[in-house]
Design a protein around this motif. Structure first.
Motif, PDB file in Angstrom:
ATOM      1  N   LYS A  22       0.831  -1.203   0.000  1.00  0.00           N
ATOM      2  CA  LYS A  22       0.000   0.000   0.000  1.00  0.00           C
ATOM      3  C   LYS A  22       0.868   1.257   0.000  1.00  0.00           C
ATOM      4  N   SER A  23       1.927   1.222   0.790  1.00  0.00           N
ATOM      5  CA  SER A  23       2.817   2.382   0.863  1.00  0.00           C
ATOM      6  C   SER A  23       3.519   2.620  -0.462  1.00  0.00           C
ATOM      7  N   VAL A  24       4.009   1.551  -1.087  1.00  0.00           N
ATOM      8  CA  VAL A  24       4.700   1.679  -2.374  1.00  0.00           C
ATOM      9  C   VAL A  24       3.751   2.240  -3.432  1.00  0.00           C
ATOM     10  N   LEU A  25       2.532   1.737  -3.475  1.00  0.00           N
ATOM     11  CA  LEU A  25       1.571   2.210  -4.472  1.00  0.00           C
ATOM     12  C   LEU A  25       1.157   3.656  -4.218  1.00  0.00           C
ATOM     13  N   THR A  26       1.108   4.058  -2.950  1.00  0.00           N
ATOM     14  CA  THR A  26       0.809   5.457  -2.629  1.00  0.00           C
ATOM     15  C   THR A  26       1.922   6.373  -3.123  1.00  0.00           C
ATOM     16  N   LEU A  27       3.169   5.979  -2.883  1.00  0.00           N
ATOM     17  CA  LEU A  27       4.295   6.776  -3.362  1.00  0.00           C
ATOM     18  C   LEU A  27       4.325   6.799  -4.885  1.00  0.00           C
ATOM     19  N   TRP A  28       4.054   5.665  -5.512  1.00  0.00           N
ATOM     20  CA  TRP A  28       4.039   5.577  -6.969  1.00  0.00           C
ATOM     21  C   TRP A  28       3.014   6.531  -7.568  1.00  0.00           C
ATOM     22  N   ASP A 161      11.193   0.156  -4.183  1.00  0.00           N
ATOM     23  CA  ASP A 161      10.400  -0.682  -3.287  1.00  0.00           C
ATOM     24  C   ASP A 161      11.002  -0.684  -1.876  1.00  0.00           C
ATOM     25  N   ALA A 162      12.290  -1.024  -1.773  1.00  0.00           N
ATOM     26  CA  ALA A 162      12.919  -1.210  -0.464  1.00  0.00           C
ATOM     27  C   ALA A 162      13.021   0.079   0.335  1.00  0.00           C
ATOM     28  N   LEU A 163      13.401   1.172  -0.306  1.00  0.00           N
ATOM     29  CA  LEU A 163      13.553   2.440   0.412  1.00  0.00           C
ATOM     30  C   LEU A 163      12.229   2.919   1.000  1.00  0.00           C
ATOM     31  N   THR A 164      11.130   2.581   0.339  1.00  0.00           N
ATOM     32  CA  THR A 164       9.818   2.955   0.866  1.00  0.00           C
ATOM     33  C   THR A 164       9.551   2.273   2.201  1.00  0.00           C
ATOM     34  N   GLY A 165      10.287   1.199   2.502  1.00  0.00           N
ATOM     35  CA  GLY A 165      10.128   0.500   3.779  1.00  0.00           C
ATOM     36  C   GLY A 165      10.367   1.386   4.983  1.00  0.00           C
ATOM     37  N   MET A 167       9.134   4.187   5.368  1.00  0.00           N
ATOM     38  CA  MET A 167       7.855   4.835   5.655  1.00  0.00           C
ATOM     39  C   MET A 167       6.729   3.829   5.850  1.00  0.00           C
ATOM     40  N   SER A 168       6.794   2.690   5.135  1.00  0.00           N
ATOM     41  CA  SER A 168       5.708   1.716   5.284  1.00  0.00           C
ATOM     42  C   SER A 168       5.704   1.109   6.678  1.00  0.00           C
ATOM     43  N   GLY A 169       6.879   1.005   7.305  1.00  0.00           N
ATOM     44  CA  GLY A 169       6.955   0.450   8.651  1.00  0.00           C
ATOM     45  C   GLY A 169       6.285   1.301   9.700  1.00  0.00           C
ATOM     46  N   ILE A 170       6.059   2.583   9.387  1.00  0.00           N
ATOM     47  CA  ILE A 170       5.384   3.471  10.347  1.00  0.00           C
ATOM     48  C   ILE A 170       4.047   3.972   9.825  1.00  0.00           C
ATOM     49  N   GLY A 171       3.517   3.343   8.743  1.00  0.00           N
ATOM     50  CA  GLY A 171       2.139   3.587   8.369  1.00  0.00           C
ATOM     51  C   GLY A 171       1.870   4.454   7.164  1.00  0.00           C
ATOM     52  N   TYR A 172       2.866   4.802   6.384  1.00  0.00           N
ATOM     53  CA  TYR A 172       2.623   5.689   5.234  1.00  0.00           C
ATOM     54  C   TYR A 172       1.638   5.069   4.246  1.00  0.00           C
ATOM     55  N   GLY A 173       0.625   5.864   3.867  1.00  0.00           N
ATOM     56  CA  GLY A 173      -0.342   5.450   2.871  1.00  0.00           C
ATOM     57  C   GLY A 173      -1.325   4.396   3.330  1.00  0.00           C
ATOM     58  N   GLN A 174      -1.356   4.109   4.637  1.00  0.00           N
ATOM     59  CA  GLN A 174      -2.194   3.018   5.142  1.00  0.00           C
ATOM     60  C   GLN A 174      -3.458   3.498   5.848  1.00  0.00           C
TER      61      GLN A 174
END
Length: 298
Positions: A22-28, A161-165, A167-174
């Motif tokens: 979800k975070s990766v697709l939000t950034l994309w 993909d990996a660098l977005t981790g 932000m995804s670990g703390i809820g970005y785009g979720q």
């Protein structure tokens, strides 16, 4: 290993988890809508050919490779010539923006030797970056364009993909509580990384965030390597020193102390295990006369 080494973490995330996707697709989505500093679309589709290192998961410039044989200097194995249609990020247009950020924030890249290295790389001119792959199938799929005549299926470039981790670990785009947590915790104060991935964190990552209109982390600190036989330790080479036998004999804290004391953070050439036997377990006599093992240089 984490439990064995008495380490702790607030969270652990895999890039295969739905929340990360979800975070990766939000950034994309943000990158697709964004413009680069020159006014053009930050993302476009094109064809690319180059020398690809599979362990590094990155295309290498020919000037970076050892000859003959187009050998990756980090992994000492040949790179493969690869051609494919990809999505590109217009990294070349972010050169001045990155240099301005480095100048305005002198502590953004540390230590100074690494800062100089990155500035020299950016000053030499940036090329647009391939941010998808169509010749591999593993990875997060890139959403297909509704009006695209191209049938090739793309997955996101591993570093986007990996660098977005972070932000995804703390809820970005979720959304919900997770999204509120990201608002509270981002940007990170600092990323601590190995020197071999400094470029990804200080050139590609800030450029992605700039394009998406997101805050940049406070800084990046690059440490050296713990060397073995003058080479970086690698699972594929098998030249590793395992921590478990040392912990069995000495305990965790002596090992931590040794590594912190003998391997200065930011040391240009990495750590001390250079000749295979520089660090050994040897018996020493303590003040009570009992033999005890110690880590030492011999």
């Amino acid at each position: 290993m984490v439990e064995r080494m008495n380490c702790s973490n607030d969270d652990f995330i895999r890039t295969t988890e739905d929340r990360h996707k979800k975070s990766v697709l939000t950034l994309w989505a943000k990158l697709l809508e964004s413009k680069s500093p020159d006014g053009q679309s930050a993302v476009y589709k094109g064809k690319y050919g180059g020398w690809y290192c599979q362990p590094c998961e990155v295309f290498k410039d020919e000037s970076e490779l050892k000859q003959p044989g187009n050998i990756c200097p980090d992994h000492d194995r040949p790179c493969e010539w690869t051609e494919e249609e990809n999505y590109f990020f217009r990294l070349s247009a972010f050169q001045n923006a990155l240099l301005s950020h480095y100048e305005a924030n002198p502590d953004f890249i540390r230590p100074e030797s690494r800062r100089n290295e990155v500035i020299s790389f950016v000053n030499s001119g940036l090329r647009d970056l391939s941010i998808s792959r169509s010749t591999i199938k593993w990875g997060i799929p890139v959403p297909k364009e509704a009006d695209s005549s191209n049938s090739a299926e793309h997955v996101f470039y591993v570093w986007l993909d990996a660098l977005t981790g972070y932000m995804s670990g703390i809820g970005y785009g979720q959304g919900g509580d997770a999204g509120a947590q990201w608002e509270k915790l981002w940007p990170a104060d600092i990323h601590i990384v190995g020197k071999e991935i400094l470029r990804f964190h200080t050139v590609y990552w800030p450029a992605f965030l700039m394009a998406a209109g997101l805050p940049l982390p406070g800084g990046v600190f690059a440490h050296g390597w713990l060397l073995f036989e003058e080479s970086k330790m690698s699972k594929s080479r098998g030249n590793v020193v395992r921590a478990e036998p040392i912990v069995d004999v000495l305990g965790i804290d002596p090992l931590r102390y040794f590594l912190l004391r003998e391997i200065p953070i930011g040391h240009r050439h990495g750590g001390p295990i250079r000749h295979g036997h520089d660090v050994r377990l040897v018996p020493r006599r303590c003040s009570q006369g009992r033999a005890r093992p110690e880590l030492c240089h011999v």
